[in-house]
Design an enzyme around this catalytic site. Sequence first.
Site, PDB file in Angstrom:
ATOM      1  CB  ALA A   8      33.498  57.106  26.690  1.00 57.11           C
ATOM      2  NE  ARG A  14      30.159  44.297  16.505  1.00 52.01           N
ATOM      3  CZ  ARG A  14      31.382  44.148  15.955  1.00 52.01           C
ATOM      4  NH1 ARG A  14      31.903  42.950  15.814  1.00 52.01           N
ATOM      5  NH2 ARG A  14      32.047  45.203  15.565  1.00 52.01           N
ATOM      6  CG  ASN A 228      33.755  47.859  17.864  1.00 47.65           C
ATOM      7  OD1 ASN A 228      33.363  48.878  18.399  1.00 47.65           O
ATOM      8  ND2 ASN A 228      34.631  47.857  16.878  1.00 47.65           N
ATOM      9  NE  ARG A 334      45.597  36.192  53.960  1.00 45.27           N
ATOM     10  CZ  ARG A 334      44.919  36.074  55.104  1.00 45.27           C
ATOM     11  NH1 ARG A 334      45.073  35.012  55.875  1.00 45.27           N
ATOM     12  NH2 ARG A 334      44.096  37.031  55.490  1.00 45.27           N
ATOM     13  CB  ALA A 381      55.703  20.254  59.443  1.00 43.79           C
ATOM     14  CB  SER A 406      56.204  19.111  63.989  1.00 41.97           C
ATOM     15  OG  SER A 406      57.396  19.144  63.247  1.00 41.97           O
ATOM     16  CB  ALA A 424      56.660  17.723  68.333  1.00 38.94           C
TER      17      ALA A 424
END
Length: 457
Positions: A8, A14, A228, A334, A381, A406, A424
């Site tokens: 290596a 290139r 390469n 996440r 929501a 909501s 809400a």
Amino acid sequence: MLNIVILAAGLGKRMQSDLPKVLHPLAGKPMLAHVLDNARALDPNRIVVVVGHGAERVKQAFADQPDIEFALQSPQQGTGHAVQQAAPLLQESGKADDATLVLYGDVPLVQSDTLRRLIDARAGGMAVLTEKLDDPSGYGRIVRNDRNEVVRIVEHKDATAAEQAINEVNTGILVAPTGRLKDWLSRIDNNNAQGEYYLTDVVGLSVADGLPVYAAHPAAAWETLGVNSRIQQAQLERNWQGEQARRLLEAGVTLADPARFDLRGALVCGRDVFIDVGCVFEGRVELADGVRVGPHCVIKDAVIGAGTRIEAFSHVQEAQVADEAHIGPYARLRPGAQIGAQAHVGNFVEIKKSVLGQGSKANHLAYIGDARIGARVNIGAGTITCNYDGVNKSLTVIEDDAFIGSDTQLVAPVRVGQGATLGAGTTLTKDAPAGKLTISRPVQKTIDGWTRPIKKS
Ligand code: UD1
Ligand code: CA
């Protein structure tokens, strides 16, 4: 004792890159890491990586892997010279199984099965991995005698016209008895077209010493392709993705289009898994029986339970989803998201470091961070857990069967009791008691006789 030497040190001009060639990725990990994986599968006593160009960066990239030794080759005077630099590190027991296998850091996909066959083929002597190519130009050619025995390798630039017509080429990968190899390396010279010390010259020396040289061949042509240039890198990426897709199909996974599938890591699938087009899997992902993944999802280091559906354009990272859940489209899970069985996470819902209990639903537009949410909870929501005060993160707890109206903000730390309802628009700053309606919005009023302002002339 088996030694593996990985060359290596080359420049990789290139690639047109500041990154050393062997650190360029294939399927999301450095080419050299692929070579190391396949090397380790052979259970060697020692692995030596010969570094030169970008030596420090290459060493640093693998500094956490104590089973690798590095040998520095500077300047680079050919493949034989490269192996010479590793020679003092090669281990010997004096027994017949002493062998040294030479691999290239820029030939990342040679499979351990092929290497095992090469090692078996050497029968106490040496063996080279060769293949027949329609266009052998540029490669070293395998010269055989009239008994079809390998007698030497001639590099393209040193070959006569007749030798250039030979279409059996040297892949560069070979295995030799360690003690003999050290001796041959000390005897090679650089009297050739390139003024280099050719590793390939050990083949002629072996034959001269009365030790036959055997040939083995790769199971698939892509195994010995080198990189390469960026074009070759891209081609090899497709080869490898195609191979990974093939293995999944053979294991019973349905891929809507094997040509539009990318795996950069490991994917473990149960029975009857379906994966639509354009998905990217990274790290280690497990999809249990019957999981369906819609188009264009990115899933990294995740475990997805049986029967769960992940709809289009969802992004899942370091998360766990239990059975029969429904994620997306456009959901974002996440790190630390734990989604319970039969739970629903809908569009534009982001969940971080939170538990969403069994059968709970957050179907539209919400941020849930640092929360413990029980079973059968409905998150309306526009709900936001205000988990961060600019300095500290705080926990939101929502107990079973709660209903969050909501456009609610839950200013953590805060707790919503079992079966509680939040009206809400509530901004919850104190705990909401179980079983009751809590609401924080101003009372609505209507002004009679009010008229809109008119423009003054
Ligand atoms: C080499 C072989 C050739 C074979 C071909 C297959 C020799 C003399 N020739 O040719 O028979 O057909 O590979 O691709 O061995 N490297 C070093 N130090 C050096 C020179 C090379 O570490 O001083 C490394 C490179 O980084 C690369 C590998 O060795 O990983 C092969 O080098 P490369 O220059 O590509 O060899 P070729 O001339 O193509
Ligand atoms: Ca090459």
